[in-house]
Design an enzyme around this catalytic site. Structure first.
Site, PDB file in Angstrom:
ATOM      1  CE  LYS A   1      -3.948   1.947   2.584  1.00 16.50           C
ATOM      2  NZ  LYS A   1      -4.804   1.772   3.769  1.00 16.50           N
TER       3      LYS A   1
ATOM      4  CB  SER B   1      -7.981   3.725   2.870  1.00 18.46           C
ATOM      5  OG  SER B   1      -7.144   3.081   3.816  1.00 18.46           O
TER       6      SER B   1
ATOM      7  CB  SER C   1      -8.246   0.952   5.818  1.00 19.42           C
ATOM      8  OG  SER C   1      -8.898   2.192   5.804  1.00 19.42           O
TER       9      SER C   1
END
Lengths: 482, 478
Positions: free
Chosen positions: A83, A158, A182
């Protein structure tokens, strides 16, 4: 069977057996990204050259280990995605924000150096909501990520890029971060497995902070075994993170056994009340039934304080974010406005131009709740509520080994339907944020799909540092579904 | 007829701790160094970096707290003080607001009347220092050096218990001696390792309520502190006498101009939005840690003074001077250990050493000669290998360059000539060359012998024992 269809553990086995080359697997993934990602936009940065170099050097290392391949990590040679809020040395790390659009870290996050020493190939950095603030991956400054199951839908957020990359075969596994759901929510929306470990289980050093007391890096993968194997590599004490726990985790991969006999699973009634989509409810309850059939004891109970989790969460997370994001000021790194008149004007213009609307909203909210005269009424009160929620969970865990519920109230919404009503979007976090407020581990594992084929996830929450029970339960369920 | 006014003063003293590494990372705290060379992702506020507390900072802070009679907060925490400024890479300073590590202490000072007075300490907290900004006039830009960013500080906040500049200086000297005895800091005002901000107000004598206070910054010597207090007292009294009000504000003292000017007033006071730093777990001070720190406490000045009085036959005044600085006291003790001549060592310190230190502006911690070599020099005099004047001239060299005086005396042939024959020959010649003085002496002018001793010493190139010369002169003039 295409190379891309293997699980991470299977691929590593094939690599060690000499059936697949590390570079071959890496190239296959890079080619697939090249063909597919223009439709999905799961990656902000693809580091092909670096990945291929790493693949070559791993192949050489493998040759040196001929006959003793078992000494290599179970994920040796496997391409992974990271990420874009986790620092990789010399690889652009943006947090999907304009303000860090040109930022190249000078150091590796602890999880990254652990993954790389275990022989992982980092192929690139995945898209996300800006600074991990959002539930749809639509707030990225680098374009919206689409859900591979239906590109009209969001992948969740996210960590939407990580989830979409795995779901579309562009990575065998990925690292995400979970501040209020997330990892779990995009895993649920995309039909992959995502684990938020106990707060302190995995070092946060190198994770660009959103809500420091809530943030936790965790693994995402195609199945429970892969996720357990990644956790084995990234977990453990780190002297660079004062909040990382100094205790022995044991082997998480060994927890992948089919056995839930006598396991006590509690279902909070409040999680199945108003607001939950009918099909999601039905599917999650069916999953509970499956576990019951495997020998688990299922019981409904009143958890309490469910309605206070969201306001407490948004107060605390925003407060911490408002302070954590102060360092992005145009002085040391990242974006700086072109023209300005004096220091304060530079700060103001840089930050006004560099941050997106959702980030600004949370900075303002957080600054407000910490400001003099409001601190007690908001921030301190939220901390008290957090303590009460934690007590409620402690009470529940006196009776149950695992708490079961949905991950999100619905399946993935259509792109463009969420950001118009932030409050509604925040309410979508209702089932996931308690794990962050309490610091407990939680996993999302696919349990079915809705009528249009969109994936639904099952959430299991466990006691502090008891990831093993979660992994065992999720693994048993996964096997029972097949 | 104007009123009598009383000055009310409280101090905020920042002390840089003597740790080798910074408070939240492993970078060096060494002074100097090229800009941004003692830095890492943590002390430059890189995204994703995290602070980890240096345990030694906690130990020093607690040691200072115990030595100033504070209560140690057994469960404390760090808070973030949020404000935007480029010297602060995170745009928040990690400090302690809600739960400082030490509270409710006091020190005893001696005021100008010679009385002992208690100054209460409100709290002591730990925090990090900021970087340093330099304006580059050539390029018209400001540069930042983060070498100091993250250097550990403690802030000692007193109650408004002081009433004069003398009391303030006495308080600061007490703190300085206490802290440097603990080894927690060298407390140098001029180098910035001890900095004092002075809160000051005035009120008519007899009045209970405090007046409005101002805070005076940029005070880097005792002299500046004294001047600033006197200047601010006068300024506030003038305001009140002319019917005006004192404004609560922070003022900057300009010691060259001898006046202060306002930096910021309370109206534009910032809201620092303090909150507990979530990156640093709460600090629990265990019984074991407290015990460890108590046990490691060195002998402090009052105990040392008492012991010197009991053990050594040296004047109380000398004891006061020698123990006023830990390094000086160490020098005294280590030299005495070798030569067993406490009185002589004390005389050397009080005489030659302090004189040369003053002349060369050398601080006790920067003395270069070793106690062993000083001891040897003292013994050389005691054993009459050299005389006192020779020792002094050798010491002047040792003061700037440490060497073994025994070897030096040997190599340079400076030993006192003990051979009576050689001395007798020399004196006989002096008597022949100075008949007038001999005559004077014989006529009862005892003073004349001094001149003859001097002439002999000169002829002997200093390598004679003056008392032996004196004795032989008298004998030969009988």
């Amino acid at each position: 069977m295409s190379i891309l269809d293997y699980s991470a553990l299977e691929l590593s086995k094939e690599i060690k057996a000499g059936n697949i080359g590390v570079a071959e697997a890496t190239k296959a993934v890079l080619d697939h990204i090249n063909n597919t990602d223009k439709n999905i936009n799961a990656f902000i940065t693809v580091a092909d050259e670096r990945a291929l170099q790493k693949a070559e050097s791993l192949q050489k290392q493998l040759a040196e280990y001929r006959g003793k391949e078992a000494e290599l990590s179970p994920l040796f040679g496997v391409p992974f995605a990271v990420k874009d809020n986790i620092c990789v040395k010399n690889m652009r790390t943006t947090c999907a924000s304009k303000i860090l659009g040109n930022f190249v870290p000078t150091y590796d996050a602890t999880v990254v150096s652990r993954l790389e020493s275990a022989g992982a190939v980092i192929i690139g950095k995945t898209n996300m909501d800006e600074f991990a603030m959002g539930s749809t991956s639509e707030t990225s400054a680098f374009g919206i990520t689409k859900n591979p199951a239906d590109t009209d839908c969001v992948p969740g957020g996210s960590s939407g890029g990580s989830a979409a990359a795995i779901a579309s075969g562009m990575a065998y596994g990925a690292l995400g971060s979970d501040t209020g759901g997330s990892i779990r929510q995009p895993a649920s929306y995309c039909g992959v497995v995502g684990l938020k470990p106990t707060y302190g289980r995995v070092s946060r050093y190198g994770l660009i902070a959103y809500g420091s007391s809530l943030d936790q890096i965790g693994p995402m993968g195609k199945n429970v075994e892969d996720v357990a194997a990644i956790l084995d590599i990234i977990a453990g004490h780190d002297k660079n993170d004062a909040t990382s726990a100094d205790l022995e985790g044991g082997c998480f991969a060994d927890a992948c056994v089919e056995d839930v006999k006598g396991l006590k699973i509690g279902i909070p009634k409040g999680y199945f009340a108003e607001g939950l989509d009918g099909k999601v409810k039905e599917t999650v309850l069916a999953a509970a039934k499956t576990l019951e059939e495997k020998g688990a004891i299922i019981e409904e109970f009143d958890l309490g304080f469910e309605e206070y989790a969201i306001p407490a969460y948004y107060t605390i997370a925003s407060a911490e974010a408002s302070s954590n994001l102060e360092r992005f000021d145009g002085i040391k790194y990242g974006y700086r406005t072109k023209e300005f008149n004096g220091l304060h004007n530079m700060y103001k213009k840089t930050r006004s131009e560099g941050f997106g609307p959702e980030v600004k909203r949370r900075i303002m909210l957080g600054s407000f709740v910490l400001s003099s005269g409001y601190y007690d009424a908001y921030y301190l009160k939220a901390l008290k509520v957090r303590a009460l929620i934690k007590e409620a969970f402690d009470r529940a865990f006196e009776k149950y080994d695992v708490i079961l519920g949905p991950v999100a109230p619905t399946t993935a919404p259509k792109i463009g339907t969420s950001l118009t009503d932030p409050l509604k979007m925040y309410l979508g976090d209702i089932y996931t944020i308690s794990a962050n407020l309490c610091g407990i581990p939680a996993i999302s594992v696919p349990c079915g799909s809705d009528d249009s084929g969109m994936p639904i996830g099952l959430q299991l929450m466990g006691k502090m540092f008891d990831e093993k029970t979660l992994i065992r339960t999720a693994y048993t369920f996964e096997k029972a579904r097949v | 007829m104007s009123k009598e006014y009383e000055t009310v003063i409280g101090l905020e003293v920042h002390v840089e701790l003597a740790t080798k590494t910074k408070i939240f990372c492993g970078c060096s705290t060494a002074f100097g160094g090229e800009p941004n060379t003692h830095t890492c992702p943590v002390c430059t506020g890189m995204p994703g970096s995290l602070p980890v507390l240096n345990k030694q900072v906690l130990k020093y802070a607690i040691a200072v707290g115990l030595a100033t009679n504070c209560e140690i907060t057994r469960f404390s925490q760090f808070d973030r003080k949020n404000y935007f400024y480029p010297d602060n890479p995170q745009n928040y300073q990690i400090s302690q607001l809600y739960m400082p590590i030490c509270r409710d202490g006091h020190v005893e000072i001696e005021n100008e009347a010679g009385e002992t007075k208690k100054v209460r300490i409100h709290e002591i907290h730990m925090e990090e220092d900021a970087g340093k900004l330099t304006h580059d006039d050539f390029y018209d830009c400001t540069l930042v050096d983060y070498n100091r960013s993250g250097v550990p500080l403690i802030e000692i906040v007193s109650e408004p218990d002081m009433r004069s500049a003398e009391e303030v200086i006495s308080y600061l000297e007490t703190l300085r001696t206490t802290i440097s005895y603990l080894g927690a800091s060298d407390c140098k005002l001029n180098e910035g390792s001890m900095r004092a901000d002075v809160n000051i107000s005035v009120r008519p004598v007899g009045e209970k309520a405090f007046g409005t206070r101002t805070e005076m910054k940029n005070l880097n010597s005792f002299r500046a502190i004294t001047h600033a207090i006197e200047g601010e007292r006068a300024r506030q009294i003038d305001l009140l006498e002319s019917g005006e009000k004192v404004v609560q504000e922070t003022r900057r003292w300009d010691d060259i101009k001898g006046e202060s000017y306002p930096m910021r007033s309370k109206e534009d006071a910032q809201d620092y939005r303090y909150f507990p730093d979530p990156d640093l777990p709460p600090i629990e001070v265990s019984d074991e840690l407290l015990e460890e720190i108590r046990a490691a406490k060195p002998e402090m000045r009052p105990e040392k003074m008492k012991r010197y009085k009991d053990e050594y036959d040296i004047p109380e005044y000398d004891i006061g001077i020698i123990t006023s600085n830990k390094h000086l006291a160490d020098l005294f003790e280590e030299t005495t250990d070798v030569c067993k001549q406490p009185k002589k060592v004390s005389n050397w310190i009080m005489g030659e050493i302090l004189r040369l230190m003053k002349e060369t502006e050398t601080d006790p911690e920067n003395l270069v000669f070793s106690p062993e070599n000083l001891a040897k020099l003292i013994l050389l005099v005691e054993q009459k290998v050299i005389n006192n004047n020779m020792a002094k001239s050798i010491f002047e060299k040792m003061f700037s360059e440490d060497f073994d005086p025994e070897k030096y005396v040997e190599e340079h042939g400076l030993k006192t000539v003990a051979d009576d024959g050689a001395l007798r020959k020399c004196i006989e010649q002096v008597l022949i060359d100075n008949p007038k003085s001999v005559e004077d002496f014989k006529a009862g002018k005892d003073k004349a012998i001094g001149f003859l001793v001097g002439q002999t010493m000169k002829a002997m190139k200093g390598k004679a024992d003056p008392s032996a010369v004196n004795e032989m002169l008298r004998e030969l003039m009988k």
